[in-house]
Design an enzyme around this catalytic site. Sequence first.
Site, short mmCIF file in Angstrom:
data_model
loop_
_atom_site.label_atom_id
_atom_site.label_comp_id
_atom_site.label_asym_id
_atom_site.label_seq_id
_atom_site.Cartn_x
_atom_site.Cartn_y
_atom_site.Cartn_z
N PHE A 128 0.67 -1.06 -0.15
CA PHE A 128 0.00 -0.16 0.10
C PHE A 128 0.88 1.40 0.07
O PHE A 128 1.89 1.43 0.98
CB PHE A 128 -0.91 0.22 1.26
N ASP A 200 1.35 -4.83 8.56
CA ASP A 200 0.42 -4.03 8.50
C ASP A 200 -0.98 -4.98 8.15
O ASP A 200 -0.77 -5.65 7.47
CB ASP A 200 0.54 -3.01 7.00
N TYR A 225 -11.16 1.20 10.65
CA TYR A 225 -12.46 1.97 9.66
C TYR A 225 -12.85 0.85 8.51
O TYR A 225 -13.83 1.19 8.12
CB TYR A 225 -12.42 3.31 9.22
N LYS A 226 -11.96 -0.07 8.39
CA LYS A 226 -12.33 -1.39 7.64
C LYS A 226 -13.15 -2.39 7.93
O LYS A 226 -14.33 -2.18 8.44
CB LYS A 226 -11.11 -1.74 6.78
N ARG A 374 -12.95 -4.70 -7.12
CA ARG A 374 -12.27 -5.32 -5.77
C ARG A 374 -13.95 -5.61 -5.06
O ARG A 374 -14.84 -4.77 -4.97
CB ARG A 374 -11.76 -4.61 -4.76
C1 LIG Z 1 -6.32 1.41 4.32
C2 LIG Z 1 -4.86 1.17 4.41
C3 LIG Z 1 -3.88 2.04 5.01
C4 LIG Z 1 -4.63 3.60 5.34
O1 LIG Z 1 -3.59 4.29 6.18
P1 LIG Z 1 -4.15 5.61 6.85
O2 LIG Z 1 -2.94 6.17 7.23
O3 LIG Z 1 -4.89 5.00 8.19
O4 LIG Z 1 -5.10 6.25 6.04
C5 LIG Z 1 -2.64 1.79 5.16
N1 LIG Z 1 -2.12 0.54 4.76
C6 LIG Z 1 -2.90 -0.35 4.18
C7 LIG Z 1 -2.57 -1.76 3.79
C8 LIG Z 1 -4.25 0.05 4.11
O5 LIG Z 1 -5.20 -0.94 3.28
#
Ligand SMILES: *Cc1c(COP(=O)(O)O)cnc(C)c1O
Length: 415
Positions: A128, A200, A225-226, A374
């Site tokens: 990500f 992560d 939030y997921k 997705r």
């Molecule tokens: C959604 C997501 C994030 C989000 O990061 P924020 O800083 O909380 O916005 C980070 N890493 C991964 C792998 C994600 O899917």
Amino acid sequence: MNLTDVKELDSIDPFAQHREQFQLPVNKVYLDGNSLGAMTKATSARLQQVIQQQWSQDLISSWNEHNWVNLPQSVGEKIANLVGAQREQTICCDSISVNLFKALAAALTIAQRQGSGRNIVLSTKDNFPTDLYMVQGISQFVGEHRCQLKLVEENELEQQVDDKTAVVLATEVNFRTGKRLNAKQLITSAHSQGALVILDLAHSAGAMPVHLDDWEADFAVGCTYKYLNGGPGAPAFIYAAKRHHKNMSQPLSGWFGHARPFDFTPDYEPATGIQQMLTGTPSILAMAAVDSALEAFENVDMEKLREKSLQLAEVFHQLLEDAALGSCLQLISPQQREQRGSQLSYRYEHAYGLCQALIQRGVIADFRAPNYIRFGFTPLYNSFEDIWQAIEQLKQVIEAKEHLDPRWQSRNTVT
Ligand SMILES: *Cc1c(COP(=O)(O)O)cnc(C)c1O
């Protein structure tokens, strides 16, 4: 497989009752809980209470009276239960990005104190982006001699760890492909090479069992939030294994991470445990929402939840094949169930248009560049009939070529 079979699956679903706890959008099939989880009814009521009573009437006294001050810890412990962590190692705060900064700084400091001369943060090209951006930012700040990002292919991550690797930064479930790596194996192997691991868990926490302590993870970050349904922009979490607490430090040394914030002394003295990962005043409204949302996970057997998640995906793919759509939508998620997260991703030439046309029909999925659609499966509230409905709409969109509508030629900011 027909609608009767699908309804039969719903009738024996051990989580059918949990769906009732959510205030789901009317006449929609929501398959985007991997981007933003649905709201529980209790959360709506809890926020009303926090606003109307705690904030409006009790004001400043609420920090003690309603225990606002300990929410990062108490919410952290609820999350800890879902990610296989013993107490006092997990805390809820900030965003994943900010927590990554802290975890990276802490891990790099530990590596440096060991005097090993290791400066490489090893990650994957397809990670990500924020994870990679944060390493790049630190690298620019402290210099490449202390932090240098090295990117490799996902399937080479384990083999590429060497005596220059300070930290392996890995996301358990790939956000594009839904591919799940073997975290335990990665950690064991990285440790044998003398490297630390930051995991992560954005697409793992709340979707499948995670065993941070058993895996001997060093640090982890994750999202609320997921799959944890904490609400848009809800605070994230950070885990640091107890064995590192004495040796770690992090430079976002705000007063909430101080040993005695209310002494107001001029010198920073970090709190001893996981609390030193805090920085500033938490957003109580956001934190109260996460706290409430987590109630939906009470007494949930994560192994059973995982089984349902995998089954939802299997039914989805089966119905898609039955509808002879398997040749135009190409599955890029792994075939083997243990290598999957809780989503299926398909490559399709007109993925963006398809996604938009589905949304018009009330099936909420999402698009990720360059050409992936997705479908996220949230086992706490998705039903098997949801899956059936989604495929029915998918068939109709493609049959009527709605995905080719010129309206979908340009993209929204958030996809
Ligand atoms: C959604 C997501 C994030 C989000 O990061 P924020 O800083 O909380 O916005 C980070 N890493 C991964 C792998 C994600 O899917």
